[in-house]
Design an enzyme around this catalytic site. Structure first.
Site, PDB file in Angstrom:
ATOM      1  N   GLU A 114      38.974  37.886  47.007  1.00  0.00           N
ATOM      2  CA  GLU A 114      40.114  37.473  47.839  1.00  0.00           C
ATOM      3  C   GLU A 114      41.241  36.920  46.983  1.00  0.00           C
ATOM      4  O   GLU A 114      42.422  37.182  47.240  1.00  0.00           O
ATOM      5  CB  GLU A 114      39.672  36.427  48.867  1.00  0.00           C
ATOM      6  CG  GLU A 114      40.625  36.280  50.062  1.00  0.00           C
ATOM      7  CD  GLU A 114      41.755  35.274  49.847  1.00  0.00           C
ATOM      8  OE1 GLU A 114      42.717  35.281  50.619  1.00  0.00           O
ATOM      9  OE2 GLU A 114      41.687  34.456  48.892  1.00  0.00           O
ATOM     10  N   ASP A 153      34.699  33.853  45.918  1.00  0.00           N
ATOM     11  CA  ASP A 153      35.428  33.718  44.645  1.00  0.00           C
ATOM     12  C   ASP A 153      36.455  32.600  44.767  1.00  0.00           C
ATOM     13  O   ASP A 153      36.822  32.192  45.872  1.00  0.00           O
ATOM     14  CB  ASP A 153      36.101  35.042  44.233  1.00  0.00           C
ATOM     15  CG  ASP A 153      37.212  35.474  45.179  1.00  0.00           C
ATOM     16  OD1 ASP A 153      37.063  35.286  46.417  1.00  0.00           O
ATOM     17  OD2 ASP A 153      38.238  35.990  44.701  1.00  0.00           O
TER      18      ASP A 153
END
Lengths: 455, 455
Positions: free
Chosen positions: B152, B88
């Protein structure tokens, strides 16, 4: 021929329908995306002036949005009333807080909810309908000139040019404006002073790009933090404005004047309850009425910087911005204050950032005399329509063009407003009471009548 | 069978093309609008792991975005390396500052410009390609497990649940992460500590609706002004964080430790020139290296309130908001700090506003030992690839999952990052040098080799 009352009753619904149609135009002057809509609004206003019986109606182009002019001259011996208003409106943001769409007027509890309902479409349109009323019932007693502009909410930048170029056409005996509030239908009032305005935008720049707050945080000045520190320093511990020389030109009122001013009804508990706040704020040593009427203020109108979306982003932003406006009282000069602000803000900026101050529009403060024929005509009109003499008040808002009319046309202004402070001007769910709308249409012909009689 | 070098040369362009394809997925985890894209990115990562030779590849669903798992077990007697990374990325805002579109990787001057180029797609994908390299050349010397997550950038909320539920599957001897920076290709370094994180959002509410700043300004507290005052009070005159007990748990480094830390090359003039700032900022008594490495910080990540569109709107807003994050050093507990912040912020809010503090994600600080087999393997690998021993550094950023792996899996982490501080992480024009990408792919197999040898 019908009487004023008969004509009013017969046309009540149409008077409302036309206002609703006017309110449906999203005439947001601040945002270029609405330019076409603003122009279409001017066309609608011009058509309605013609329909009401005005002559020489013209959509006058300016460097910005057009000014709509129209007139009815009934005789050179009659006094002339110059009606000023504005057909542009504030942006509707924040949209999500509107209960019904800002440009779809909706009636709830006897009130019209729409952007511009009170400021100023609902109010200037009363004059168009009152004019129709006087025309249709053969009771017009003064010459009437209309000047309805489309840039009031962005500082009336091009009105000055127009006024200077049209002094002959705009010649009159008084300017009549309905763009302010009264205390209530039970306690009518007339504004005798308005604050001026200096509006600036500030930008604080730190690093030349957004940074990772973990990698650079703690070592590089964060422009949001610095902007907050600069803003915090603009008021002192007594909530006075901490810009050197800011109060130099403020003329303090005498204790008698202050006493008189504080006679206006003010219910602190109701005021706080209406706003949902536990405590009032303001300059030490002054009452709420004084703080909003006779004292200058400095307000943050907007602030932004860094990541403002959902969730968390660990950024140390490059820039932070704020919009700041100062309300000024009589004898303070907006240009001088803008310079004072700019110099001060630049001087307090620390070495690790750069600041830029950009002035937006300003406006002169104004005081209107209470011993003029026009003021007395307004007083009598309100007394007859409301059954009570109006209380003179000092308004907190600004209508910068009042001093323009004084300087360029030599005209005093009567501020005969029918709005309420609680009408959510410039806010979501702006409203205007249907009762106030019709009360205004009823009062305006009385003003014309008494102004002609007293002149 | 080809040698590593031969295979690398033969597949160089494909290794780049695949990364570019990965960078084209707008896998913004913070914004629900990108959910589908995030999921498609996970599918791409899973496919590439399979293509490289990984087994038991699985897209593991979580309460949020999925975790991609894959492994290659070559023998129970071999040491196991657990590779962690995240697919991500941060939101690309502010979009207008990107020179080329964030999700269309573009090469300029030997650098790949794209959101996620360095953080962390470009870095975790080096491990996928290094694994392919070892597989294809028969040089795999350790068991390898991949755990590539998709949350994250929003706090790894669901990773903890996954790790706790999969202790067996994730059993390993070390965690290897490339999600940090080195000083430069000329001065390689290895991070030995990371700061923790407490991230909160604050909301200051004044009146229950937006008000006209002329009508109410001066009498009602402006939440932007109050928020600015509150923010300004969060640092004292020495730029220390002014929250009571904030520094209680900070372990001060010895003067010897501080001396060693300050041996890392630091060119203040170049640092300031790169950022376009005239002066540095920070806690009195500490160097820039210390301020970003071993000291806790409090940064404003975003602020908003009132009118932030074009032009001027004279509003006294109802609310003002800010996003604030604190970087924490070893021994500071994020939950405890979040409570300290919240209590303090609530306690300093004046009576005329209400404040709300909402915690976002947090993360524990971490220190990695420099005397472990894994650290020595990383040191040898870098020395061989770069021709120089890496300097140990303390990173300013946070990888909260390092302490999760320690607590749940009993594993130490090696932070072998190949990015640069100037890679514009979390900023527009994020980049990753092509040279660093290939240098990483070259170094990783050496780590596996030396880790197996030393184990």
């Amino acid at each position: 021929m019908k009487t004023i009352n008969e004509y009013m009753e017969a046309n009540r619904q149409r008077f409302l329908d036309e206002l609703f149609e006017l309110l449906r135009f999203p005439s947001v002057s601040a945002d270029p995306a609405y330019s076409e809509d603003v122009h279409r609004t001017a066309e609608y206003v011009a058509q309605k002036l013609k329909d009401a019986g005005a002559e020489n109606v013209e959509i006058c182009p300016t460097a910005g949005h057009p000014i709509v002019y129209g007139e009815k001259i009934i005789g050179p011996d009659k006094p002339t009333v110059l009606v000023y208003g504005h057909y542009d409106v504030q942006p509707p943001d924040p949209m999500e807080l509107w209960e019904t769409p800002p440009f779809e007027p909706t009636v709830r509890d006897g009130k019209i909810f729409a952007r511009g309902a009170c400021d100023d479409k609902g109010q200037f349109y009363m004059h168009v309908k009152a004019f129709e009323l006087m025309q249709a019932t053969g009771t017009l007693s003064c010459n009437v000139k209309f000047m309805i502009e489309g840039e009031e909410e962005v500082g009336s930048d091009n009105l000055g040019v127009f006024v200077k170029a049209n002094k002959e056409r705009l010649a009159a005996d008084v300017v009549l404006i309905s763009d302010t509030a009264m205390i209530s239908l039970d306690t009518p009032s007339l504004e005798t002073g308005l604050r001026g305005l200096s509006y600036v935008e500030v930008e604080v720049t730190g690093p030349n790009r957004d940074l990772h707050s973990g990698v650079y945080g703690g070592a590089v000045a964060n422009p949001v933090t610095i902007l907050a520190q600069l803003i915090a320093s603009l008021h002192d511990e007594n909530n006075r404005i901490a810009i050197p020389n800011f109060y130099d030109d403020v003329v303090e009122l005498s204790s008698t004047e202050r006493e008189l001013l504080n006679k206006a009804p003010f219910d602190e508990a109701a005021y706080k309850a209406d706003l949902g706040i536990k405590a009032l704020w303001g300059e030490k040593g002054y009452t709420t009425i004084e703080r909003t009427g006779i004292r200058p203020t400095l307000e943050l109108n907007g602030i932004w910087g860094g990541y403002i979306g959902k969730g968390a982003k660990t950024v140390l932003p490059s820039k932070a911005n704020a919009k700041i406006s100062m309300r000024l009282v009589p004898n303070q000069d907006p240009d001088k204050i803008t310079v004072l602000f700019t110099k001060h803000f630049e001087s307090i900026a620390p070495a690790y950032v750069t600041v830029k101050v950009t002035p937006h529009h300003g406006g002169q403060p104004a005081v209107t005399p209470t011993d003029s024929i026009a003021y007395r005509a307004a007083e009598k009109a309100i007394e007859e329509a409301f059954g009570k003499k109006p209380i003179p008040t000092r308004g907190g808002g600004s209508i910068p063009i009042v001093s323009l009319f004084e300087n360029e046309l030599g005209l005093k202004t009567v501020l005969m407003g029918f709005g309420l402070d609680s009408d959510n001007l410039h806010s979501p769910n702006e409203k205007y009471d249907i009762a106030n709308y019709f009360k205004g249409i009823e009062t305006i012909p009385l003003f014309h009548k008494y102004f002609a009689e007293l002149s």
